[in-house]
Design an enzyme around this catalytic site. Structure first.
Site, PDB file in Angstrom:
ATOM      1  N   ASP A 326       0.830  -1.029   0.080  1.00  0.00           N
ATOM      2  CA  ASP A 326      -0.124   0.046  -0.028  1.00  0.00           C
ATOM      3  C   ASP A 326       0.827   1.250  -0.055  1.00  0.00           C
ATOM      4  OD1 ASP A 326      -2.848   1.084   0.537  1.00  0.00           O
ATOM      5  OD2 ASP A 326      -1.773   2.018   2.195  1.00  0.00           O
ATOM      6  N   GLU A 355       1.614   0.265  -4.906  1.00  0.00           N
ATOM      7  CA  GLU A 355       1.187   1.597  -5.415  1.00  0.00           C
ATOM      8  C   GLU A 355       2.332   2.618  -5.410  1.00  0.00           C
ATOM      9  OE1 GLU A 355      -3.459   2.422  -4.021  1.00  0.00           O
ATOM     10  OE2 GLU A 355      -2.046   2.044  -2.243  1.00  0.00           O
TER      11      GLU A 355
END
Length: 642
Positions: A326, A355
């Protein structure tokens, strides 16, 4: 004797790189508690000038401590306490004056994760757990990743899955058979570790959260277990889930949220070593690249080692095959590379992706961060492509704005960038690609191709919001067109659970805490829209059956992938010369987003149509003797030469 994962390994950092308070290497963070029947050794990393106490409890909540022990200073930033006898079944906390907590590396906890538990981890292993093995891949491009929230997938009665919303749901025949029928071979679970927002003591009351508010990073969350009060239950049930998926040939990917904690004051990091694990601005305030009030400092040696230990622990103890990171752009490049190296030593086929961005600008300079633009500096690590995603459906920042799927010209080059897997391809004009300033993937396996995930609207909601007057027939055509782009690209394809059954979330953009009525999968849609599942299934199996769509090597992509001249609203490409040893000599894929048919000139005059107007049949829909191809409106057409 049960020992910590990393034994007595030490951090091997130079003194000048350590924080001001630390000039010697601490014990590995994974060794916070080492149990044996004769004694249990507790170790804590905390400031030298602190006076930590170890408290022992009989239960995971309530009651007073049965023992309170002053921990002994045994090294720089290191405190220990040894308790004789068998402590199994007891609970413990650490207290350095900021409030009690279970430490940063609890491996078992009681209800709501407030106290750590002493257990024999070998007793949490399912039958034949030692025979459970990692599933190898030729290249990550062979993966088809299916992002799932534990509760979403199985909570609705229409799912007809036992233990709905729990880890054990994924041991049920119906749950796993659906995945096998669809053809996915990797399930990406949204946060499965212990998080704060669901009260495990009130599971009789419906509660929902995605779980991006971490508490204990190295313990499965109790809300997904059948008994959150018994520490061993959540661990055993998680392992049973992993084993069942592996037996079905499906890999397990875990969503890792190490870039921030639920908050600062109540976090286990802050309560054991106040302030150390977080980045601060020049004025001393806490930085907030996560958008959640804080950002962790991966470049600091204790945090870096903690992250490495945590990844290795999940890979070793729980047999996790891969990790989704994340807001990976908050972490530094060196830490991510060390993590990749460490995990590969356990599982050579492990896959890590994340990400490649942050919610706000991190404190560290971008050149040091695991941002998307720096993916080429992280061999084996992949990043999500918002270039392809937004070129297909429209920008994240405006739900009502369409793009290629709405026949808006100017997005074709960004889709070509995605089809090539983000590598440097001579036919992709980088100046016309949205967002990307460089060909950031060295290999196509570093590129995650997708059009929807848990963030933002799901695909059907986005189509309804961005294309005025869209009807169900048009919606289905464009949905299938979008996923054809994803699954015929050279990167690693990724999809959100439920898209194969035309899932919607009632138009909610950010459903992180919306109720089941918004987030659940409605399995009756499989009967309402059977053509959607059938197309997804056939599309995925076409990718599996034809290596031309997943070459896995940048040089091979440049050699075999050729883009064809087209008009606005059309992207066409050819996979030529038996790409990847494919039995189809030449393959042409045409993506036509226009609401009228388009004509394409082919380099051959005898071909078989295998995909047209929302129907896929690898055996052939039609044989044509002509150099012209009529690509149907708002759909994909795929042919191969005879």
């Amino acid at each position: 004797m049960i020992i910590g994962l990393l034994g007595a390994c030490l951090i091997t950092a130079s003194a000048e790189n350590l924080p001001a308070q630390a000039t010697a290497a601490p014990l590995c963070t994974a060794n916070e508690m080492v149990w044996s029947p004769k004694q249990t050794v507790f170790t804590l990393i905390a400031p030298d000038d602190s006076q930590p106490k170890l408290r022992i409890y009989n239960a995971g909540e309530g009651g007073k401590p049965v023992k309170s022990i002053n921990m002994r200073h045994t090294g720089k930033d290191t405190f220990t306490a040894t308790l004789k006898g068998d402590m199994q079944g007891k609970f413990y906390t650490f207290d350095v004056g900021k409030g009690e907590c279970p430490g940063i590396f609890a491996k078992a906890v009681g209800v709501n994760g407030r106290r750590a538990a002493v257990i024999d981890m070998t007793k949490t292993n399912p039958t034949d757990w030692d025979k459970d093995t990692f599933l190898p891949t030729r290249t990550p491009c062979d993966l088809v990743i299916y992002e799932m929230h534990h509760r979403d997938y199985s909570i609705d009665e229409s799912a007809n899955i036992k233990n709905g919303g729990k880890f054990l749901a994924l041991t049920h025949f119906n749950a796993i058979q659906h995945l096998k029928d669809l053809g996915v071979n990797a399930v990406h679970f949204q946060p499965s570790f212990d998080f704060a927002s669901v009260d495990e003591s009130r599971l009789d009351v419906p509660q929902f959260n995605w779980g991006y508010d971490p508490v204990n990073y190295n313990v499965p969350d109790g809300s997904y277990s059948t008994d959150p009060y018994k520490p061993e239950v959540r661990i055993r049930e998680f392992k049973e889930m992993v084993k069942s998926l592996h037996q079905a040939g499906i890999r397990v990917v875990m969503d890792v949220v190490l870039n921030h904690t639920m908050d600062i004051d109540n976090s286990n990091f802050h309560r054991t070593y106040p302030g150390y694990y977080y980045r601060t601005r020049k004025d001393g305030s806490y930085a907030n690249a996560s958008g959640c009030g804080n950002e962790t400092a991966s470049e600091k040696e204790y945090m870096r080692q903690y992250m490495i230990d945590s990844f290795k622990y999940w890979a070793s103890e729980y047999h996790i095959d891969g990790f989704r990171v994340d807001l990976m752009g908050i972490h530094d490049i060196e830490t991510m590379n060390q993590i990749m190296k460490a995990v590969k030593e356990i599982n050579p086929s492990a896959f890590i992706y994340g990400e490649g961005w942050a919610a706000e600008a991190p404190v560290l300079p971008e050149s040091q961060l695991a941002m998307k633009a720096n993916t080429h500096l992280m061999p084996g690590i992949a990043a999500f492509s918002d270039e392809m995603r937004d070129a297909l459906r429209g920008p994240f920042s405006d739900d009502k704005q369409t793009a290629f799927l709405g026949a808006l010209p100017g997005n074709e080059e960004s889709i070509k960038f995605g089809i090539a897997g983000g590598i440097d391809h001579p036919q992709v004009n980088l100046k016309k690609v949205n967002y990307a300033k460089n060909f950031w993937a060295k290999q196509p396996s570093q590129f995650i191709a997708y059009v929807s995930c848990h963030d933002d609207m799901c695909l059907t909601d986005r189509l309804r919001a961005s294309i005025k007057g869209i009807d169900i027939h048009q919606l289905i055509r464009l949905d299938l067109l979008a996923q054809t782009a994803v699954f015929t690209s050279q990167g690693v394809p990724f999809m959100l659970a439920g898209e194969e059954m035309l899932r919607d979330k009632k138009g909610v953009h950010n459903s992180y805490n919306s109720p089941d009525s918004v987030n659940h999968l409605d399995w009756t849609n499989l009967r309402k829209y059977p053509q959607v599942f059938d197309y997804y299934r056939r599309l995925i199996f076409m990718r599996h059956n034809h290596p031309a769509f997943r070459l896995g090597d940048a040089d091979l992509v440049r050699k075999h992938l050729e883009f064809m001249p087209t008009q606005d609203g059309v992207v066409a490409f050819r996979l030529k010369d038996n790409a990847g040893g494919d039995r189809w000599k030449d393959i042409v894929v045409v993506l036509n987003a226009n609401n009228t048919d388009r004509e394409i000139q082919l380099p051959f005059d005898d071909y078989t149509v295998v995909c047209r107007d929302g129907i896929i049949d690898e055996h052939g829909i039609q044989t044509v003797h002509d150099t012209k191809l009529i690509a149907g409106a708002q759909s994909a057409t795929i042919v191969h030469c005879n």
